[in-house]
Design a protein around this motif. Sequence first.
Motif, PDB file in Angstrom:
ATOM      1  N   ASP A 103       5.727  -9.616-166.688  1.00  0.00           N
ATOM      2  CA  ASP A 103       5.977  -8.732-165.497  1.00  0.00           C
ATOM      3  C   ASP A 103       5.408  -9.616-164.285  1.00  0.00           C
ATOM      4  OD1 ASP A 103       7.187  -6.811-167.044  1.00  0.00           O
ATOM      5  OD2 ASP A 103       5.369  -5.620-167.591  1.00  0.00           O
ATOM      6  N   ASN A 104       5.746 -10.752-164.191  1.00  0.00           N
ATOM      7  CA  ASN A 104       5.303 -11.706-163.022  1.00  0.00           C
ATOM      8  C   ASN A 104       3.714 -11.900-162.898  1.00  0.00           C
ATOM      9  OD1 ASN A 104       8.053 -12.116-162.204  1.00  0.00           O
ATOM     10  ND2 ASN A 104       7.919 -10.156-160.996  1.00  0.00           N
ATOM     11  N   THR A 105       3.130 -11.490-164.006  1.00  0.00           N
ATOM     12  CA  THR A 105       1.551 -11.854-164.164  1.00  0.00           C
ATOM     13  C   THR A 105       1.368 -12.917-165.043  1.00  0.00           C
ATOM     14  OG1 THR A 105       1.056  -9.643-163.577  1.00  0.00           O
ATOM     15  CG2 THR A 105      -0.707 -10.816-164.676  1.00  0.00           C
TER      16      THR A 105
END
Length: 142
Positions: A103-105
């Motif tokens: 999730d984009n982390t």
Amino acid sequence: MEQCFQVVQKRYGRIKQTIADIETSLHEESKSSAGDKHETARAMLQIDRENAGKQLQEIEKVQQLLKKIDISSESNYVRLGSLVYTDKAVYFIGISIGDVEIDNTHYLCVALNSPIGLALSGKKKGDVCTFNEKQFTILQIA
């Protein structure tokens, strides 16, 4: 944690396929005519099979370790299974597979007995750690 399982499962599958390919090659070599070239090729394949077998044992150990990691229990100090948020990066203390994006982390997955894992082990929120001559502060432990 699911990402770690997936990475390990892919590695396991690749090693199993390598072993199967080596077994096929060994079987084909058995059909070949005798001679120095044949014996050398067979010996090399057997060495490759031994090495792949060692890799398989290691990945099976990693799979067993992953099964033991309890991410559901909370702790106020860094331990196996901790998700450690620092002012520089986010670390998952489990197995060493490097950077994983969810999730984009970005999460750096490291083993507890790795140099960075040892530097973080036992630390609490607010503690300052030093690794590779760089300091970072633990912001949160999940």
